[in-house]
Design an enzyme around this catalytic site. Structure first.
Site, PDB file in Angstrom:
ATOM      1  N   TYR A  32      -4.135  -4.338   3.380  1.00 40.70           N
ATOM      2  CA  TYR A  32      -3.544  -4.777   4.793  1.00 40.70           C
ATOM      3  C   TYR A  32      -3.544  -6.282   4.745  1.00 40.70           C
ATOM      4  O   TYR A  32      -4.158  -6.974   5.490  1.00 40.70           O
ATOM      5  CB  TYR A  32      -4.627  -4.293   6.022  1.00 40.70           C
ATOM      6  CG  TYR A  32      -4.653  -2.818   6.080  1.00 40.70           C
ATOM      7  CD1 TYR A  32      -3.814  -1.861   5.283  1.00 40.70           C
ATOM      8  CD2 TYR A  32      -5.761  -2.334   7.014  1.00 40.70           C
ATOM      9  CE1 TYR A  32      -4.066  -0.613   5.570  1.00 40.70           C
ATOM     10  CE2 TYR A  32      -6.003  -0.921   7.229  1.00 40.70           C
ATOM     11  CZ  TYR A  32      -4.895  -0.158   6.470  1.00 40.70           C
ATOM     12  OH  TYR A  32      -5.155   1.438   6.751  1.00 40.70           O
TER      13      TYR A  32
HETATM   14  C1  LIG Z   1       4.128   1.664   6.748  1.00 39.23           C
HETATM   15  C2  LIG Z   1       2.854   1.360   5.841  1.00 39.23           C
HETATM   16  C3  LIG Z   1       1.871   2.115   5.620  1.00 39.23           C
HETATM   17  C4  LIG Z   1       0.889   1.889   5.020  1.00 39.23           C
HETATM   18  N1  LIG Z   1      -0.386   2.697   5.014  1.00 39.23           N
HETATM   19  C5  LIG Z   1      -1.350   2.571   4.003  1.00 39.23           C
HETATM   20  C6  LIG Z   1      -2.530   3.487   3.951  1.00 39.23           C
HETATM   21  O1  LIG Z   1      -2.447   4.816   4.536  1.00 39.23           O
HETATM   22  N2  LIG Z   1      -3.558   3.388   3.083  1.00 39.23           N
HETATM   23  C7  LIG Z   1      -3.698   2.125   2.574  1.00 39.23           C
HETATM   24  O2  LIG Z   1      -4.579   1.697   1.812  1.00 39.23           O
HETATM   25  N3  LIG Z   1      -2.494   1.186   2.614  1.00 39.23           N
HETATM   26  C8  LIG Z   1      -1.435   1.556   3.313  1.00 39.23           C
HETATM   27  N4  LIG Z   1      -0.530   0.535   3.505  1.00 39.23           N
HETATM   28  C9  LIG Z   1      -0.671  -0.778   2.653  1.00 39.23           C
HETATM   29  C10 LIG Z   1      -0.229  -0.453   1.267  1.00 39.23           C
HETATM   30  O3  LIG Z   1      -1.081   0.120   0.355  1.00 39.23           O
HETATM   31  C11 LIG Z   1      -0.060  -2.135   0.708  1.00 39.23           C
HETATM   32  O4  LIG Z   1       0.839  -2.739   1.294  1.00 39.23           O
HETATM   33  C12 LIG Z   1       0.326  -1.877  -0.777  1.00 39.23           C
HETATM   34  O5  LIG Z   1       0.020  -3.095  -1.581  1.00 39.23           O
HETATM   35  C13 LIG Z   1       1.677  -1.136  -1.190  1.00 39.23           C
HETATM   36  O6  LIG Z   1       2.079  -1.106  -2.575  1.00 39.23           O
HETATM   37  P1  LIG Z   1       3.585  -1.204  -2.902  1.00 39.23           P
HETATM   38  O7  LIG Z   1       3.816  -0.957  -4.277  1.00 39.23           O
HETATM   39  O8  LIG Z   1       4.457  -0.179  -1.915  1.00 39.23           O
HETATM   40  O9  LIG Z   1       3.918  -2.839  -2.273  1.00 39.23           O
HETATM   41  P2  LIG Z   1       4.353  -3.921  -3.309  1.00 39.23           P
HETATM   42  O10 LIG Z   1       5.025  -5.037  -2.173  1.00 39.23           O
HETATM   43  O11 LIG Z   1       5.690  -3.660  -4.309  1.00 39.23           O
HETATM   44  O12 LIG Z   1       3.148  -4.423  -3.931  1.00 39.23           O
HETATM   45  C14 LIG Z   1       1.981  -5.027  -3.175  1.00 39.23           C
HETATM   46  C15 LIG Z   1       1.146  -6.217  -4.138  1.00 39.23           C
HETATM   47  O13 LIG Z   1       0.899  -5.404  -5.217  1.00 39.23           O
HETATM   48  C16 LIG Z   1       1.373  -6.220  -6.307  1.00 39.23           C
HETATM   49  N5  LIG Z   1       1.999  -5.191  -7.122  1.00 39.23           N
HETATM   50  C17 LIG Z   1       3.030  -4.084  -6.904  1.00 39.23           C
HETATM   51  N6  LIG Z   1       3.273  -3.448  -8.212  1.00 39.23           N
HETATM   52  C18 LIG Z   1       2.376  -4.007  -9.081  1.00 39.23           C
HETATM   53  C19 LIG Z   1       2.159  -3.511 -10.343  1.00 39.23           C
HETATM   54  N7  LIG Z   1       3.094  -2.717 -10.972  1.00 39.23           N
HETATM   55  N8  LIG Z   1       1.460  -4.472 -11.245  1.00 39.23           N
HETATM   56  C20 LIG Z   1       0.911  -5.408 -10.615  1.00 39.23           C
HETATM   57  N9  LIG Z   1       0.821  -5.888  -9.319  1.00 39.23           N
HETATM   58  C21 LIG Z   1       1.818  -5.099  -8.843  1.00 39.23           C
HETATM   59  C22 LIG Z   1       2.576  -7.065  -5.786  1.00 39.23           C
HETATM   60  O14 LIG Z   1       2.684  -8.039  -6.486  1.00 39.23           O
HETATM   61  C23 LIG Z   1       1.892  -7.444  -4.269  1.00 39.23           C
HETATM   62  O15 LIG Z   1       1.134  -8.417  -4.397  1.00 39.23           O
HETATM   63  C24 LIG Z   1       0.738   0.673   4.135  1.00 39.23           C
HETATM   64  C25 LIG Z   1       1.689  -0.084   4.247  1.00 39.23           C
HETATM   65  C26 LIG Z   1       2.783   0.152   5.059  1.00 39.23           C
HETATM   66  C27 LIG Z   1       3.904  -1.025   5.022  1.00 39.23           C
END
Ligand SMILES: Cc1cc2nc3c(=O)[nH]c(=O)nc-3n(C[C@H](O)[C@H](O)[C@H](O)COP(=O)(O)OP(=O)(O)OC[C@H]3O[C@@H](n4cnc5c(N)ncnc54)[C@H](O)[C@@H]3O)c2cc1C
Ligand SMILES: *[C@@H]1O[C@H](CO)[C@@H](O)[C@H](O)[C@H]1NC(C)=O
Ligand SMILES: *[C@@H]1O[C@H](CO)[C@@H](O)[C@H](O)[C@H]1NC(C)=O
Ligand SMILES: *[C@@H]1O[C@H](CO)[C@@H](O)[C@H](O)[C@H]1NC(C)=O
Ligand SMILES: *[C@@H]1O[C@H](CO)[C@@H](O)[C@H](O)[C@H]1NC(C)=O
Ligand SMILES: *[C@@H]1O[C@H](CO)[C@@H](O)[C@H](O)[C@H]1NC(C)=O
Ligand SMILES: *[C@@H]1O[C@H](CO)[C@@H](O)[C@H](O)[C@H]1NC(C)=O
Length: 534
Positions: free
Chosen positions: A466
């Protein structure tokens, strides 16, 4: 003398020279990626689809604006070797790489930056390979949770994986930050069920668990990915679920004694049977009389069992809710993932494969951990403020169960025993420009400040997934350690210093970084800091 040395060292370390698109692309084209392949996977502002590719995985409208700096390139590898080449070339020309998997970062850190940067976008790398006899799966970083859930369901109706409820989350960001979902009281967070991983490190090597060693493997389970390398994939252990699970969503307004019921919920949420996950979603809604506003508390549950058992347990442990069997719905676990993600009732399982997010909004989130029940008047004060704000919502997510059995240092994710629940503060609004953004963010800051006496202290803990930029940020300079410690102990508690040690070992030049990453120790201070850290 020492200070001068430090400054010189740090200025070399800060990649201050201008990196050009040409040098980067030139490098890519001269290594293993042939020109033909390069054209398929790189987008620059001149490319036809640059804007589409950039916006495709922006999930927060707040950062969907032409006012922010744009990446000089977006690289979208189709093969793991292309990730290696991208890292090597970016490092060679001194270009900052932001890594994006699902794009849900609450502060947009995976696709924005104040300094020149490129995006390494992982959406093409999204295979999910399930081995049911071994009860494991290899999941690539660009896969979404919906794809993972669907592919497990294709193979087995009694296996599942504990992870988030939003089905478009990317595995790369979600798992590396911990991965919180509605089975954590039974099975812990996602990373408690990760058994191996593949990462591209700052040297461009692909390392699995054996190759990277236990320290780095520990760090990428809760310490965030972006500080340590590019996570290619995680190997997970599937968990068993019964063929029938039960869900309900029971709303109570203030007029229906919501305050008393929520207050009482705090005494059972973390203690009830581990097969229960019973969250409370609090939102201001129109009241019964014209122009009035009340607070609606929705009690939303997943129970890993049938409705009869659910009702009998809950009516004994939590009679205040007045739950009846007709409030409950039995369904398969896969259908429950659709229910939790707010899909309409008859939505088919294939909806889980949809990578597009249904919600297009600007938002701001924050988090807190609650260790002693909030007194009734504290809750009443919060509800009054929610009503006045009109758009501040709260989610109370229970802990306990398996979470209390795992030590704080087992993985980099530290929020374990002693937490009754985690609060998520949520605020959504339409795209309205910087002034509206600021107004809402300030409103939430004020609310967060009101909550101070009721939540964890020293540190006031926060959940990395978060992400909240208000709790601190670091520059890529000599003060990085002190700056990072401010948010670092909130996200990682006592694990922060071990994360710094791992970072210093694997990425001493701080190639992998963002506004809230783990800094390496500067060379001159490394030895004494590390020895004092043991
Ligand atoms: C609508 C919504 C619902 C959510 N619900 C939950 C939930 O139920 N439980 C929960 O725990 N969280 C929840 N989240 C938060 C979510 O887990 C985090 O935002 C998570 O970081 C998202 O991962 P992403 O790959 O989609 O995001 P990204 O924006 O792609 O990445 C997030 C972070 O991780 C890094 N990253 C991404 N991919 C990699 C990789 N392959 N290697 C190294 N670093 C990387 C990015 O640089 C960035 O710092 C929610 C978010 C949203 C918007
Ligand atoms: C790569 O690009 C060529 C055309 O330039 C196209 O024919 C081919 O399908 C592309 N491959 C992929 C995997 O996108
Ligand atoms: C741009 O995107 C469209 C729609 O996704 C696609 O049909 C087209 O092939 C893409 N063009 C290039 C040059 O990538
Ligand atoms: C971003 O803007 C584009 C173009 O206006 C739009 O199609 C897309 O839905 C927007 N996404 C978000 C999350 O605001
Ligand atoms: C699945 O796991 C089993 C048991 O570990 C192993 O023998 C088998 O080779 C695996 N199958 C595949 C396709 O990897
Ligand atoms: C609220 O609580 C009071 C006192 O405990 C009780 O008399 C009343 O019936 C409750 N109201 C509802 C709607 O449950
Ligand atoms: C609420 O206001 C509307 C018009 O604004 C009116 O038609 C309606 O009767 C009112 N209802 C109550 C309960 O006062």
């Amino acid at each position: 003398m020492l200070k001068i040395f430090l400054l010189l060292f740090c200025s070399v370390n800060s990649f201050s020279f201008a990196a050009t698109t040409d040098a980067f692309l030139q490098c890519l084209s001269t290594c293993k990626i042939t020109n033909h392949k390069l054209a398929n996977i790189t987008y620059t502002p001149k490319s036809t689809n640059y804007t589409i590719v950039l916006q495709d995985y922006i999930r927060n409208s707040r950062f969907n604006t032409s006012k922010l700096r744009k990446p000089i390139a977006i690289v979208t590898p189709l093969e793991e070797s292309q990730v290696q080449e991208t890292v090597k070339c970016a490092k060679k020309v001194g270009l900052l790489l932001k890594i994006r998997s699902g794009g849900h970062d609450y502060e947009g850190l995976s696709y924005t930056s104040k300094t020149p940067f490129a995006i390494l976008d992982m959406f093409n790398l999204r295979s999910v390979e399930i081995n049911i006899s071994a009860e494991t799966a290899w999941v690539q970083a660009g896969a979404t949770l919906g794809e993972l859930y669907y592919k497990i369901w294709e193979k087995s109706k009694v296996h599942a994986f504990p992870a988030g409820v939003c089905t478009t989350l990317g595995v790369g960001g979600h798992f590396s930050g911990g991965g919180y979902g509605n089975m954590l009281r039974k099975y812990g967070v996602s990373i408690d069920n990760v058994v191996d991983a593949k990462i591209v490190d700052a040297k461009g090597r692909i390392l699995d668990r054996k190759g990277m060693g236990e320290d780095l493997f520990w760090a990428i389970r809760g310490g965030g990915g972006a500080s340590f390398g590019v996570i290619l994939s995680y190997k997970i252990k599937l968990v068993p679920v019964p063929p029938v699970v039960t869900v309900f969503n029971v709303p109570k307004t203030l007029e229906e004694n919501a305050t008393d019921i929520v207050h009482q919920w705090q005494y059972i949420a973390d203690k009830v049977d581990n097969d229960f996950f019973l969250r409370v979603f609090l939102q201001p809604v129109p009241g019964r009389s014209n122009g009035s506003t009340t607070v609606k508390a929705s009690f939303i549950a997943l129970f890993l069992g049938d409705a009869n058992k659910l009702v009998s347990i809950l009516n004994e442990k939590f009679p205040e809710l007045g739950l009846e069997k007709k409030d409950c719905r039995e369904m398969s676990w896969i259908k429950s993932t659709l229910f939790w993600a707010f899909f309409p009732d008859e939505t088919p399982e294939t909806a889980l494969l949809n990578r597009k997010n249904k919600f297009v909004n600007s938002f701001k989130m924050k988090s807190d951990y609650v260790k002693t029940p909030i007194p009734k008047d504290g809750l009443q004060g919060a509800f009054k403020k929610m009503i006045k704000s009109g758009n501040i919502l709260m989610m109370f997510n229970p802990y306990g169960g398996k979470m209390s059995e795992i030590s704080e240092s087992e993985t980099a994710f530290p929020h374990r025993a002693g937490n009754i629940y985690k609060i998520q503060y949520l605020q959504y609004w339409g795209q309205g420009g910087a002034a509206l953004d600021k107004k809402n963010i300030n409103l939430q800051k004020n609310f967060y400040s009101y909550m101070t006496p009721f939540v964890s202290k020293n540190p006031r803990e926060a959940f990395l997934n978060y992400r909240d930029i208000d709790i601190g940020s670091a520059e890529n300079d000599c003060n990085a350690y002190d700056q990072a410690k401010v948010y670092g102990v909130k996200y990682f508690k006592n694990n922060f210093d071990r994360l710094v040690k791992v970072k210093t070992e694997f990425d001493p030049e701080n190639f992998f970084r963002n506004e809230q990453s783990i800094p390496p120790l500067a060379k001159a201070t490394r030895e004494d800091k590390i020895s004092s850290m043991v």
